[in-house]
Each structure stands twice: as C-alpha cells, then as structure tokens.
Design a protein around this motif. Structure first.
Motif, PDB file in Angstrom:
ATOM      1  N   MET A 141      -9.842   0.323   4.265  1.00  8.77           N
ATOM      2  CA  MET A 141      -9.486   1.657   3.764  1.00  8.77           C
ATOM      3  C   MET A 141      -8.156   1.615   3.023  1.00  8.77           C
ATOM      4  O   MET A 141      -7.975   2.280   1.993  1.00  8.77           O
ATOM      5  N   ASP A 142      -7.213   0.815   3.521  1.00  9.00           N
ATOM      6  CA  ASP A 142      -5.916   0.689   2.842  1.00  9.00           C
ATOM      7  C   ASP A 142      -6.080   0.033   1.470  1.00  9.00           C
ATOM      8  O   ASP A 142      -5.371   0.380   0.518  1.00  9.00           O
ATOM      9  N   ILE A 143      -6.998  -0.938   1.370  1.00 12.35           N
ATOM     10  CA  ILE A 143      -7.260  -1.569   0.081  1.00 12.35           C
ATOM     11  C   ILE A 143      -7.746  -0.519  -0.926  1.00 12.35           C
ATOM     12  O   ILE A 143      -7.305  -0.487  -2.080  1.00 12.35           O
ATOM     13  N   ILE A 144      -8.639   0.368  -0.491  1.00 14.48           N
ATOM     14  CA  ILE A 144      -9.157   1.422  -1.370  1.00 14.48           C
ATOM     15  C   ILE A 144      -8.042   2.385  -1.756  1.00 14.48           C
ATOM     16  O   ILE A 144      -7.954   2.829  -2.913  1.00 14.48           O
ATOM     17  N   SER A 194       0.845  -1.187   0.000  1.00  9.92           N
ATOM     18  CA  SER A 194       0.000   0.000   0.000  1.00  9.92           C
ATOM     19  C   SER A 194       0.876   1.231   0.000  1.00  9.92           C
ATOM     20  O   SER A 194       2.085   1.157   0.166  1.00  9.92           O
ATOM     21  N   SER A 195       0.241   2.413  -0.168  1.00 10.47           N
ATOM     22  CA  SER A 195       1.002   3.655  -0.216  1.00 10.47           C
ATOM     23  C   SER A 195       1.679   3.956   1.105  1.00 10.47           C
ATOM     24  O   SER A 195       2.615   4.727   1.176  1.00 10.47           O
ATOM     25  N   SER A 196       1.203   3.332   2.197  1.00 10.17           N
ATOM     26  CA  SER A 196       1.811   3.553   3.512  1.00 10.17           C
ATOM     27  C   SER A 196       2.819   2.461   3.847  1.00 10.17           C
ATOM     28  O   SER A 196       3.229   2.306   4.986  1.00 10.17           O
ATOM     29  N   ASN A 197       3.215   1.677   2.833  1.00 12.98           N
ATOM     30  CA  ASN A 197       4.203   0.604   2.983  1.00 12.98           C
ATOM     31  C   ASN A 197       3.720  -0.544   3.852  1.00 12.98           C
ATOM     32  O   ASN A 197       4.517  -1.387   4.265  1.00 12.98           O
ATOM     33  N   ASP A 198       2.427  -0.593   4.144  1.00  7.53           N
ATOM     34  CA  ASP A 198       1.862  -1.735   4.862  1.00  7.53           C
ATOM     35  C   ASP A 198       1.533  -2.820   3.851  1.00  7.53           C
ATOM     36  O   ASP A 198       1.168  -2.533   2.723  1.00  7.53           O
ATOM     37  N   SER A 245      -4.072   4.199  -6.000  1.00  6.70           N
ATOM     38  CA  SER A 245      -2.655   4.550  -6.172  1.00  6.70           C
ATOM     39  C   SER A 245      -2.198   4.331  -7.608  1.00  6.70           C
ATOM     40  O   SER A 245      -2.912   3.774  -8.438  1.00  6.70           O
ATOM     41  N   GLU A 246      -0.972   4.737  -7.894  1.00  9.84           N
ATOM     42  CA  GLU A 246      -0.395   4.579  -9.239  1.00  9.84           C
ATOM     43  C   GLU A 246      -0.285   3.106  -9.613  1.00  9.84           C
ATOM     44  O   GLU A 246      -0.332   2.752 -10.791  1.00  9.84           O
ATOM     45  N   GLN A 247      -0.139   2.240  -8.617  1.00  9.62           N
ATOM     46  CA  GLN A 247      -0.030   0.809  -8.869  1.00  9.62           C
ATOM     47  C   GLN A 247      -1.397   0.119  -8.834  1.00  9.62           C
ATOM     48  O   GLN A 247      -1.501  -1.102  -8.932  1.00  9.62           O
ATOM     49  N   GLY A 248      -2.452   0.915  -8.703  1.00  9.77           N
ATOM     50  CA  GLY A 248      -3.780   0.356  -8.530  1.00  9.77           C
ATOM     51  C   GLY A 248      -4.562   0.162  -9.808  1.00  9.77           C
ATOM     52  O   GLY A 248      -3.996  -0.193 -10.851  1.00  9.77           O
ATOM     53  N   CYS A 249      -5.865   0.421  -9.723  1.00  7.38           N
ATOM     54  CA  CYS A 249      -6.788   0.144 -10.835  1.00  7.38           C
ATOM     55  C   CYS A 249      -7.069   1.416 -11.640  1.00  7.38           C
ATOM     56  O   CYS A 249      -7.424   2.444 -11.058  1.00  7.38           O
ATOM     57  N   PRO A 250      -6.934   1.350 -12.980  1.00  7.25           N
ATOM     58  CA  PRO A 250      -7.193   2.531 -13.814  1.00  7.25           C
ATOM     59  C   PRO A 250      -8.585   3.115 -13.601  1.00  7.25           C
ATOM     60  O   PRO A 250      -8.759   4.328 -13.542  1.00  7.25           O
ATOM     61  N   TRP A 251      -9.599   2.233 -13.481  1.00  2.00           N
ATOM     62  CA  TRP A 251     -10.968   2.730 -13.301  1.00  2.00           C
ATOM     63  C   TRP A 251     -11.106   3.473 -11.978  1.00  2.00           C
ATOM     64  O   TRP A 251     -11.660   4.578 -11.932  1.00  2.00           O
TER      65      TRP A 251
END
Length: 277
Positions: free
Chosen positions: A31-34, A12-16, A39-45
C-alpha cells in the motif's frame, strides 16, 4: 530496476523507507508503494488516474484472472490476482486522498460482511449443506440491502456485468416467484417466433425493431441455457474459441495453396471450411 549495483530506497509520504530490493513485501508495504506512486515524487500516469479512468482496467484484470483459472495456470493466476489487488489498492489510495474512505475501511467492511453472512460459522446458526448456506446468504443479503420485492433485487444486479450473466441473474430472480416459461419447449417456441419476426424486420430494413428483436432472441437463448443447466457465457466462449481454431485451420489451408482468404470466393472459402474439423 534491473542490474542495480546498490540497494535503492524511496521515501514514502509517511517518511517510511521502501526497500526496492526486498525478497518479499507485506500488504502494508505494498500500500505504501502505491501511495508513493500517487505522490508528487511518483509516477505521472499513476497520479492522473481516477476511479472512472480505472474502470476498464478493473474489468480487464478480473477477466485475465478468470482466464488463468480456466487454463489452470496457477503461476499466472498468482500474477493476475496481484494485478486485481493493484486495482483495489489504487482505488483505495485515490479514495484516501479525497477522504472518501480508506483501505482499512474496505477490509473492515468486507470482514464484517463475511462474519454477518456466515452465522453458521461465527454464531450459533445451523446448516446441513452448501445449499442451505446459499439460501441463508441470499436472505441475509436481502435484509442488508433492504430488498422488499423481487424488483428491488433485479435493480441491484450490476448493469456493468456481461450481458449474458446479467440476464441469467435476472431470470433466476424472476423464476423464484414462478415468472418464467413453463418448460424448455415453450422457450424454444418463443425463440422460433422471435427469429421469424426478425426475418420480417430485416425485410423491412427496420433497424429499431431489428435491434429490439435481436435483444429478445439473445434473452430467450440465455433463458434456454438456464433451463438446460448450461452456462451461456461459457457456451459462447467455447463457440468463439472453436471458431478461432477453425479459422486458423482454414487460413493455413489457404496459405498452403498460395492464396489469401480475402481474395477467395465464398464457395472457395466454404470448401476450405469443410475440410477443417
């Protein structure tokens, strides 16, 4: 993510690390999943979504949750509440990114509101029954919103509400100061008068006045339902469901005779309709 042969984790963006194969997740993990999805490494949609683009999703998920309640489908309700929570989470993460507000501020504000609006639970106020609770709730809400007039309260009713629900809320506020038809018969007479006026406008083919008169008819029907103690929204929903069920029956009868409704005359369709209870 089905048929995985090994545990997967996502940074995740918080390094968790987010364990993708857990049996349960906490609210913070959700919330971390969302946040990962955004994030940049996440889902385009997910990254493309905004408060505005998600408006319809919020409405749809809320209605689907209500539908599960109406059907007493507890398992589906659990799923739909998750979908509603997803909308809350998405909006909150979007707001975090733009520094508008955080999910902690959302939960803090609603917690403070619940404490403030329940003085009979958290302070020393006394109430005898739920009617007094609602009366106090409304008074506290008016104080919070700095509503000095009934008009202030009307303007605060959300325009995005379904029209029948919004109309009922407005009518209830007007009724608090005696601005309403004297009795049910008065509403019925006004409704008859509006229907007669609608007939005239239809004959004149006056689109503007037809729309205006139709709005008045719907508003009066809503007021009639309120005075009768009937939920207008539920009544229309039930009528729509009844129509669907009868339509299904009519279509099946037509198919049983080797026909299609679109190829049948009005008299033939009416005859079939009369055979369906």
């Amino acid at each position: 993510m089905e048929n995985l042969e090994h545990d997967m984790v996502v940074e995740s963006s918080s390094n968790d690390k987010i364990d993708c194969n857990k049996n349960s997740y906490t609210f913070e993990e959700f919330m971390d999943i969302i946040r990962v999805l955004r994030s940049e490494q996440g889902c385009p949609w997910d990254r493309e979504q905004t408060h505005e683009s998600l408006r319809d999703c919020m409405l749809e998920e809320s209605y689907e949750a209500v539908d599960a309640i109406n059907k007493n489908d507890v398992e589906n309700l659990k799923e739909e509440l998750g979908d509603v929570l997803l909308q809350v989470a998405l909006h909150s993460v979007i707001a975090e990114e733009t520094k508008e507000f955080t999910i902690d501020q959302v939960t803090t504000d609603i917690s403070k509101k619940m404490i403030h609006r329940h003085p009979h639970v958290f302070l020393d106020a006394n109430v005898e029954n739920s009617r007094e609770v609602l009366k106090n709730w409304e008074a506290i809400k008016q104080e919070e919103k700095k509503e000095e007039t009934i008009s202030d309260g009307m303007l605060r009713v959300a325009q995005a509400l379904p029209a029948l629900i919004r109309a009922t809320k407005i009518q209830k506020k007007a009724a608090k100061v005696g601005v309403e038809a004297a009795n049910i018969q008065v509403v019925i007479d006004l409704l008859k008068s509006s229907i007669e006026e609608m007939e005239k406008q239809v004959e004149r083919n006056n689109n503007y006045h037809m729309e205006e008169e139709l709005g008045r008819i719907l508003f009066l029907i809503t007021d009639l339902s309120r005075k009768l103690g009937i939920n207008a929204e539920n009544s229309l929903t039930n009528a729509t469901d009844k129509f669907i069920n009868r339509f299904i029956g009519v279509e099946r009868l037509a198919e049983g005779e080797g026909k299609h409704l679109k190829d049948m005359s009005i008299d033939e369709q009416t005859a079939l309709w009369g055979r369906v209870i």
